[in-house]
Design a protein around this motif. Structure first.
Motif, mmCIF file in Angstrom:
data_model
loop_
_atom_site.group_PDB
_atom_site.id
_atom_site.type_symbol
_atom_site.label_atom_id
_atom_site.label_comp_id
_atom_site.label_asym_id
_atom_site.label_seq_id
_atom_site.Cartn_x
_atom_site.Cartn_y
_atom_site.Cartn_z
ATOM 1 N N GLY A 168 -11.294 -4.255 6.582
ATOM 2 C CA GLY A 168 -10.377 -5.030 7.411
ATOM 3 C C GLY A 168 -11.097 -6.237 7.965
ATOM 4 O O GLY A 168 -12.239 -6.542 7.555
ATOM 5 N N THR A 185 -11.334 -11.679 14.084
ATOM 6 C CA THR A 185 -10.476 -10.541 13.754
ATOM 7 C C THR A 185 -9.112 -10.790 14.410
ATOM 8 O O THR A 185 -8.896 -11.824 15.035
ATOM 9 C CB THR A 185 -11.096 -9.230 14.278
ATOM 10 N N VAL A 223 1.212 -10.926 3.127
ATOM 11 C CA VAL A 223 2.250 -9.973 3.539
ATOM 12 C C VAL A 223 2.468 -10.135 5.042
ATOM 13 O O VAL A 223 1.521 -10.040 5.824
ATOM 14 C CB VAL A 223 1.811 -8.526 3.220
ATOM 15 N N PHE A 238 4.514 -9.131 8.749
ATOM 16 C CA PHE A 238 5.071 -7.950 9.414
ATOM 17 C C PHE A 238 6.507 -7.757 8.947
ATOM 18 O O PHE A 238 7.265 -8.729 8.824
ATOM 19 C CB PHE A 238 5.029 -8.120 10.937
ATOM 20 N N THR A 242 -11.954 -2.045 10.338
ATOM 21 C CA THR A 242 -10.501 -2.100 10.518
ATOM 22 C C THR A 242 -10.089 -1.252 11.718
ATOM 23 O O THR A 242 -10.652 -0.176 11.950
ATOM 24 C CB THR A 242 -9.715 -1.698 9.257
ATOM 25 N N VAL A 254 -2.474 -0.827 11.127
ATOM 26 C CA VAL A 254 -1.409 -1.366 10.280
ATOM 27 C C VAL A 254 -1.240 -0.492 9.025
ATOM 28 O O VAL A 254 -2.188 -0.287 8.261
ATOM 29 C CB VAL A 254 -1.712 -2.842 9.903
ATOM 30 N N ASN A 296 -17.983 0.684 12.194
ATOM 31 C CA ASN A 296 -17.250 -0.143 13.165
ATOM 32 C C ASN A 296 -18.054 -0.135 14.463
ATOM 33 O O ASN A 296 -18.479 0.928 14.904
ATOM 34 C CB ASN A 296 -15.850 0.463 13.396
ATOM 35 N N ALA A 340 -20.692 -4.691 10.402
ATOM 36 C CA ALA A 340 -20.662 -4.598 8.939
ATOM 37 C C ALA A 340 -21.916 -5.202 8.306
ATOM 38 O O ALA A 340 -22.553 -4.562 7.459
ATOM 39 C CB ALA A 340 -19.404 -5.298 8.411
HETATM 40 P P1 OAD Z 1 -8.131 -5.867 13.490
HETATM 41 O O1 OAD Z 1 -8.392 -7.148 14.179
HETATM 42 O O2 OAD Z 1 -6.963 -5.054 13.927
HETATM 43 O O3 OAD Z 1 -9.406 -4.921 13.649
HETATM 44 C C1 OAD Z 1 -10.690 -5.398 13.397
HETATM 45 C C2 OAD Z 1 -11.654 -4.241 13.509
HETATM 46 O O4 OAD Z 1 -12.936 -4.721 13.169
HETATM 47 C C3 OAD Z 1 -11.753 -3.641 14.927
HETATM 48 O O5 OAD Z 1 -11.704 -2.232 14.842
HETATM 49 C C4 OAD Z 1 -13.143 -4.111 15.400
HETATM 50 O O6 OAD Z 1 -13.776 -3.152 16.255
HETATM 51 C C5 OAD Z 1 -13.886 -4.223 14.094
HETATM 52 N N1 OAD Z 1 -14.993 -5.190 14.104
HETATM 53 C C6 OAD Z 1 -15.163 -6.294 14.872
HETATM 54 N N2 OAD Z 1 -16.284 -6.924 14.549
HETATM 55 C C7 OAD Z 1 -16.862 -6.206 13.547
HETATM 56 C C8 OAD Z 1 -18.045 -6.348 12.773
HETATM 57 N N3 OAD Z 1 -18.880 -7.371 12.959
HETATM 58 N N4 OAD Z 1 -18.296 -5.419 11.832
HETATM 59 C C9 OAD Z 1 -17.475 -4.373 11.628
HETATM 60 N N5 OAD Z 1 -16.328 -4.192 12.311
HETATM 61 C C10 OAD Z 1 -16.035 -5.095 13.266
HETATM 62 O O7 OAD Z 1 -8.083 -6.166 11.926
HETATM 63 P P2 OAD Z 1 -7.497 -5.289 10.747
HETATM 64 O O8 OAD Z 1 -7.748 -3.833 10.975
HETATM 65 O O9 OAD Z 1 -7.968 -5.890 9.487
HETATM 66 O O10 OAD Z 1 -2.298 -7.965 8.498
HETATM 67 O O11 OAD Z 1 -5.961 -5.564 10.893
HETATM 68 C C11 OAD Z 1 -5.104 -5.054 9.911
HETATM 69 C C12 OAD Z 1 -4.020 -6.035 9.612
HETATM 70 O O12 OAD Z 1 -3.394 -6.424 10.825
HETATM 71 C C13 OAD Z 1 -4.509 -7.343 9.047
HETATM 72 O O13 OAD Z 1 -4.690 -7.289 7.663
HETATM 73 C C14 OAD Z 1 -3.386 -8.261 9.391
HETATM 74 C C15 OAD Z 1 -3.051 -7.821 10.788
HETATM 75 O O14 OAD Z 1 -1.763 -7.913 11.108
HETATM 76 C C16 OAD Z 1 -1.516 -8.959 8.108
HETATM 77 O O15 OAD Z 1 -1.700 -10.109 8.427
HETATM 78 C C17 OAD Z 1 -0.422 -8.476 7.248
#
Ligand code: OAD
Length: 244
Positions: free
Chosen positions: A25, A36, A163, A165, A192, A196, A217, A235
């Motif tokens: 993610g 993020t 994609v 929401f 991630t 979602v 994470n 990461a």
């Molecule tokens: P999020 O912003 O929801 O989550 C990011 C995650 O990365 C969190 O759990 C953080 O703790 C973690 N994080 C932050 N910095 C990090 C690092 N340096 N290394 C590792 N982890 C770290 O993002 P997603 O889970 O990707 O969808 O969100 C899922 C979907 O929600 C996205 O694809 C997007 C959004 O709506 C769409 O746009 C369709």
């Protein structure tokens, strides 16, 4: 049993695996300079309303606003380079009988690092037609002028090829990802929040089919409950260590 902070336990899981699935993610690209979504202070949604910017209703309400937001993110992505995590995953793929990267990211950084990833949420450089007439352009430089431009085939709005929401993932792509999750020995989940769906359901699916789930994470996430091993770290720091 859940082990926290245990790189060795994670390495052990991986060393016994033949088939590895990786789910990434936004966190995997954080150290490439791409914010993020849900970080309370720096996350993209902290400043913008996702329903206004990442949904068809939001786009129809204000097409130029949404178009400009994606153009801004496209520029951010164009300047970004893969980090050590992307590269470690790309080189690890040679060591296993199967190694599949499934990403929710639209930034293309896995591909740039050399992984043939499954991009569940599409790609930010791709542009498609709101009316789904079939128009696709993969080079933003070649788009017609306008904010947003009009489709050269049917005249409707062009939109980002991601994609939003409320939209379905491509069925064949999702089925492919589900098959990979249900056949792997280890699922490595990197960066991630697990909020979602349907992407967030893949680790539990893998676990139900007997896989070990390794979560990387720096913070707690919804997916911790599906984890066999949790590595608390970023990461770019931790993923390369898992494959050393
Ligand atoms: P999020 O912003 O929801 O989550 C990011 C995650 O990365 C969190 O759990 C953080 O703790 C973690 N994080 C932050 N910095 C990090 C690092 N340096 N290394 C590792 N982890 C770290 O993002 P997603 O889970 O990707 O969808 O969100 C899922 C979907 O929600 C996205 O694809 C997007 C959004 O709506 C769409 O746009 C369709």
């Amino acid at each position: 049993m859940i082990t926290i902070d245990n790189v060795n336990a994670a390495r052990q899981c991986l060393s016994r695996a033949q088939r590895v699935a990786v789910l990434t993610g936004a966190g995997v690209s954080a150290e490439s300079g791409i914010p993020t979504f849900r970080d309370a202070l720096t996350g993209l949604w902290a400043r913008f309303d996702p329903m206004k910017l990442a949904s068809e209703d939001g786009f129809r309400a204000d097409p130029p606003l949404v178009w400009r937001w994606y153009a801004w993110r496209r520029e951010l992505v164009a300047k970004a380079l893969p980090n050590a995590a992307h590269y470690a995953l790309a080189s690890a793929q040679l060591r296993f009988a199967a190694f599949d990267v499934i990403t929710q990211n639209v930034d293309g950084l896995h591909a740039l690092a050399g992984s043939a990833s499954i991009e569940l949420h599409g790609s930010i450089v791709r542009t498609t037609c709101l009316a789904r007439c079939g128009f696709v352009e993969n080079d933003p430089q070649l788009l017609p002028p306008g904010e947003p431009p009009r489709c050269p085939q049917c005249g409707d709005w062009l939109r980002p090829g991601v994609v939003w929401f409320g939209e379905m993932l491509e069925v064949a792509m999702l089925q492919h990802a589900e098959r990979i999750a249900s056949e792997c020995d280890v699922m490595l989940v990197v960066g991630t929040s697990g909020l979602v769906y349907p992407a967030a359901a893949l680790p539990a699916l893998a676990m139900r089919h007997g896989a070990k789930v390794v979560v990387v994470n720096p913070s707690e996430s919804e997916l911790d409950q599906s984890a066999t091993v949790i590595v608390r770290g970023t990461a770019a720091m931790e993923v390369p260590r898992l494959f050393e």
